[in-house]
Enzyme design. Structure first.
Site, mmCIF file in Angstrom:
data_model
loop_
_atom_site.group_PDB
_atom_site.id
_atom_site.type_symbol
_atom_site.label_atom_id
_atom_site.label_comp_id
_atom_site.label_asym_id
_atom_site.label_seq_id
_atom_site.Cartn_x
_atom_site.Cartn_y
_atom_site.Cartn_z
ATOM 1 N N ASP A 270 6.294 -6.453 -0.224
ATOM 2 C CA ASP A 270 6.705 -7.035 1.847
ATOM 3 C C ASP A 270 5.223 -6.191 2.066
ATOM 4 O O ASP A 270 4.726 -6.654 3.508
ATOM 5 C CB ASP A 270 7.717 -5.626 2.420
ATOM 6 C CG ASP A 270 8.898 -6.357 2.009
ATOM 7 O OD1 ASP A 270 9.855 -6.245 0.633
ATOM 8 O OD2 ASP A 270 9.764 -7.602 2.337
HETATM 9 O O1 MRU Z 1 15.292 -7.630 2.788
HETATM 10 P P1 MRU Z 1 14.613 -8.635 2.492
HETATM 11 O O2 MRU Z 1 15.682 -9.026 1.622
HETATM 12 O O3 MRU Z 1 13.737 -9.196 3.211
HETATM 13 O O4 MRU Z 1 14.015 -7.647 1.449
HETATM 14 C C1 MRU Z 1 12.973 -9.296 0.716
HETATM 15 C C2 MRU Z 1 12.293 -8.086 -0.373
HETATM 16 O O5 MRU Z 1 11.893 -6.689 -0.606
HETATM 17 C C3 MRU Z 1 11.065 -9.016 -1.631
HETATM 18 O O6 MRU Z 1 11.199 -8.541 -2.782
HETATM 19 C C4 MRU Z 1 10.440 -9.387 -0.514
HETATM 20 O O7 MRU Z 1 9.759 -9.547 0.929
HETATM 21 C C5 MRU Z 1 9.272 -10.340 -1.315
HETATM 22 S S1 MRU Z 1 9.631 -12.128 -1.234
HETATM 23 C C6 MRU Z 1 8.693 -13.159 -1.792
#
Ligand code: MRU
Length: 372
Positions: A270
């Site tokens: 993220d």
């Molecule tokens: O809470 P989320 O589902 O948005 O978290 C998503 C993640 O942690 C993913 O691993 C990250 O955003 C990468 S998506 C290509």
């Protein structure tokens, strides 16, 4: 009679199998449907039970979809945010370009606040804020057309980047870690696939590339409590593509690694900071610690849009806290003792030292030497 009974059982089994196959064909992996100023997103809260699209017609619709996690995953958040803004811009009457720029900047600030940890939306917003200020147009119409070109370009670029990430990641794993049996087993966490991006995926993109080269023995996907992105979304994508895969609870990862069943762990990101520390879905850090203990490579797969060079290290990353009900309830039913207090951070930070490499669209880098 026995023959008749067993043949009717066979028919039932066959019918069940056909139903399973049909439901797999029906599964859609297009998280974001966009064409000519019209935007729909797959409601990821309804998956895997229902494949339902929701129309996004404004910044407020996009904000709500991101905040409520109908769309999630760092790249998808940014793309839906920017496309939601574009859809409203195209509908709106502005009396001047200055008025339009002011509205766009305020809307971007609002969208960035929908979810704080993933950096992609905030980077896209900074880029657009600067860009809209620099364009020199006389008519609002031409200015809108330029904005449309800019934002539509983001969607295409993300897909291209993911394909590159997939290829670089597959090369890296096969060149360095291919076991003598000739196939690899990969453990992944959360959902980083078509549902988290404009298509193909980051960590799941690497898995797709390995599979298309015939090199996947098995993928293990973690359930990813509390929101179950692994069980609901990654499992859905793996079944859709026919990739041999097993679902595990998050707490099974240690036992799996101890049995030598995993060649490498690959997750998404993220936000990657200047020193290579990486925020990703809660539970990523413990996987990296386990990988180090078992001498297994641990990779992050992420586009440059997830790299935040403005932050020196992971301690500065804002970590989103999610509502207690995500932990205490599943689909509205309480599973935890009433009265218990909850700590529910959505992300954790993996220190750069635990990361073997960061797989990007420009190649694989040591977390300590990112080309910033
Ligand atoms: O809470 P989320 O589902 O948005 O978290 C998503 C993640 O942690 C993913 O691993 C990250 O955003 C990468 S998506 C290509």
């Amino acid at each position: 009679l026995q023959n008749l009974l067993s043949s009717s059982q066979q028919h039932q089994d066959l019918a069940k199998e056909v139903r399973n196959i049909i439901s797999t064909i029906d599964m859609t992996l297009e998280a974001i449907k966009y064409k000519d100023g019209k935007l729909e997103i797959l409601n990821q809260l309804a998956l895997p039970e229902k494949s339902e699209y929701i129309s996004i017609q404004s910044v407020e619709d996009a904000w709500d979809a991101i905040h409520s996690m109908k769309v999630r995953g760092a790249p998808a958040i940014a793309i839906v945010g920017c496309l939601g803004l574009l859809v409203e811009v195209l509908q709106k009457d502005f009396t001047s370009i200055d008025e339009a720029i002011k509205w766009v900047k305020e809307s971007l600030d609002h969208l960035v606040a929908a979810r704080p940890t993933a950096v992609n939306m905030s980077k896209a917003a900074s880029h657009l804020r600067t860009a809209v200020q620099q364009w020199e147009f006389k008519s609002v119409q031409n200015w809108k057309a330029r904005l449309q070109m800019e934002i539509e370009g983001m969607l295409e670029k993300d897909l291209d980047d993911n394909k590159q990430i997939g290829e670089h990641g597959a090369d890296e794993i096969l060149e360095n870690f291919l076991p003598s049996e000739g196939k690899v087993s990969i453990l992944t966490h959360c959902n980083t696939g078509s549902l988290a991006t404009s298509g193909y995926g980051t960590a799941l993109g690497v898995i797709r590339s390995l599979f298309s080269r015939g090199k996947i023995d098995r993928v293990y996907c973690t359930e990813t409590r509390p929101y179950n992105q692994g069980a609901r979304l990654t499992a859905y994508e793996l079944v859709h593509d026919g990739i041999p895969a097993s679902l595990i609870c998050d707490s099974m990862a240690g036992a799996l690694l101890a049995q030598g069943k995993v060649t490498a762990i690959i997750t998404g990101a993220d936000r990657v900071t200047a020193n290579g520390d990486t925020a990703n879905k809660i539970g990523t850090y413990q996987l990296a610690v386990l990988a180090r203990h078992h001498n297994i490579p641990f990779y992050i797969a992420a586009p440059f849009t997830s790299i935040d060079a403005t932050i020196p290290d992971g301690s500065h990353i804002p970590i989103e806290q999610r509502p207690a009900a995500e932990l205490t309830h599943i689909k509205g039913s309480r599973i935890a003792a009433p009265g218990i207090e909850v700590w529910n951070p959505a992300f954790d930070v993996t220190p750069a030292d635990l990361i073997t490499g960061i797989i990007t669209e420009q190649g694989v880098f040591s977390p300590h030497s990112l080309p910033l």
